[in-house]
Design a protein around this motif. Structure first.
Motif, PDB file in Angstrom:
ATOM      1  N   PHE A 248      43.522  46.314  37.199  1.00  0.00           N
ATOM      2  CA  PHE A 248      43.922  46.817  38.515  1.00  0.00           C
ATOM      3  C   PHE A 248      43.120  46.135  39.623  1.00  0.00           C
ATOM      4  CE2 PHE A 248      43.678  49.939  41.983  1.00  0.00           C
ATOM      5  CZ  PHE A 248      45.040  50.088  42.243  1.00  0.00           C
ATOM      6  N   LEU A 265      49.566  44.259  37.812  1.00  0.00           N
ATOM      7  CA  LEU A 265      49.737  45.708  37.999  1.00  0.00           C
ATOM      8  C   LEU A 265      50.479  46.331  36.818  1.00  0.00           C
ATOM      9  CD1 LEU A 265      50.625  45.971  41.799  1.00  0.00           C
ATOM     10  CD2 LEU A 265      48.593  46.892  40.656  1.00  0.00           C
ATOM     11  N   ALA A 268      48.043  46.620  34.011  1.00  0.00           N
ATOM     12  CA  ALA A 268      47.127  47.741  34.228  1.00  0.00           C
ATOM     13  C   ALA A 268      47.807  49.068  33.921  1.00  0.00           C
ATOM     14  CB  ALA A 268      46.618  47.719  35.666  1.00  0.00           C
ATOM     15  N   ALA A 269      49.068  49.201  34.366  1.00  0.00           N
ATOM     16  CA  ALA A 269      49.792  50.447  34.110  1.00  0.00           C
ATOM     17  C   ALA A 269      49.980  50.682  32.607  1.00  0.00           C
ATOM     18  CB  ALA A 269      51.147  50.411  34.820  1.00  0.00           C
TER      19      ALA A 269
END
Length: 309
Positions: A248, A265, A268-269
């Motif tokens: 992130f 992103l 990271a999710a």
């Protein structure tokens, strides 16, 4: 009139040991008559299909100090010997294999160390007569147990040794359904001494151990002595969560540098999602551990008959 309690109890587990059962009884008695004030010998048969039970019954008829427990079936090499240990009456208990791979000549030294104050005295094998692959697997297994287990496990100790009555009674109260007895002895924290010895060859008959029984024993040992492993998903969650946070932050840096941040992103999710799953699996595993600690009510064996008790 109440029968006086023996000073020493010797437990001899057996399964298909018709070639050894009479000889091991004679060898144990020879040592006990030299070193013990009084004794009993408890055989426990774990589903023999040969003449082991018949021969053991003959020993019981000839000597009332020899006792026999016959299980309804084979309950495994962890549960059956432990059950017999809990049925003894001696001030100290000695565990002894029927096939002479545990030398009976060490009984006197076990008793001497116990009388000098040791609560647990274990024989430790200096060498193992096994294929190289088995030796490597055993060494790796002991290494993992000692690094990740709840308490250290003594490599080379098989349970051959002497245990004070206080130790036996304490362990019996635990009601452990899959008792890794040699590890439980260490877990008690009582004073423990070891005696190294060379493992002699098997006297007769065939060993009941094979690859599958060894794997089964190892799995029971891990589950019984390394309950903290159930928390492993929580530690994985923390690691994956840290990587997700790093991903992130990387996405933020990319955005500041006017680089496309969407891929990072998404990474990271995904990592955060995996971390959450691992975390809740760890919580469930820890609840299972707590439940296991509170519900140890499974009998170790079911007995078919017992003689001279």
């Amino acid at each position: 009139m109440t029968e006086p309690l023996p000073e020493i109890s010797v437990v001899i587990p057996c399964r298909n040991e018709e070639a050894n059962v009479e000889a091991i009884a004679a060898a144990a008695i020879a040592q006990l008559e030299r070193h013990a004030r009084s004794y009993e010998i408890v055989f426990i048969d774990n589903g023999s299909t040969d003449r082991t039970v018949e021969l053991a019954k003959g020993l019981c008829r000839a000597n009332p100090s020899i006792r026999l427990i016959v299980n309804t079936r084979n309950f495994g090499q962890m549960r059956s010997p432990t059950h017999a240990i809990y049925q003894t009456r001696g001030a100290a208990v000695i565990g002894l294999c029927a096939d002479f791979q545990d030398p009976p000549e060490m009984i006197g030294e076990f008793i001497r160390r116990w009388r000098d104050g040791a609560k647990i005295v274990l024989g430790v094998r200096n060498s193992e007569q096994s294929p190289l692959a088995v030796k490597i697997m055993r060494r790796l297994g002991y290494g993992m147990l000692n690094r990740l287990g709840d308490y250290p496990v003594i490599q080379g100790a098989t349970g051959f040794g002497l245990y004070d009555r206080a130790v036996v009674d304490a362990l019996a109260r635990w009601n452990e359904p899959e008792p890794f007895f040699r590890g439980m002895l260490v877990e008690t924290g009582y004073r423990l001494e070891t005696i190294p010895y060379e493992r002699p060859p098997r006297a007769g008959g065939r060993s009941n151990n094979n690859l599958f029984t060894s794997v089964d024993f190892a799995l029971s040992a891990f589950s019984g002595s390394a309950k903290q492993w159930l928390r492993l998903p929580i530690y994985l969650a923390l690691g994956v969560g840290a990587l997700a946070a790093l991903a992130f932050l990387t996405a933020i840096v990319l955005a500041v540098l006017r680089q496309p941040p969407l891929a990072m992103l998404a990474t990271a999710a995904a990592m955060f999602a995996f971390a959450a799953v691992f975390f809740f699996l760890g919580l469930i595993g820890d609840q299972v551990r707590v439940i296991a600690e509170r519900t140890r009510q499974v009998p170790l064996v079911l007995e078919k008959e017992r003689i001279n008790f």
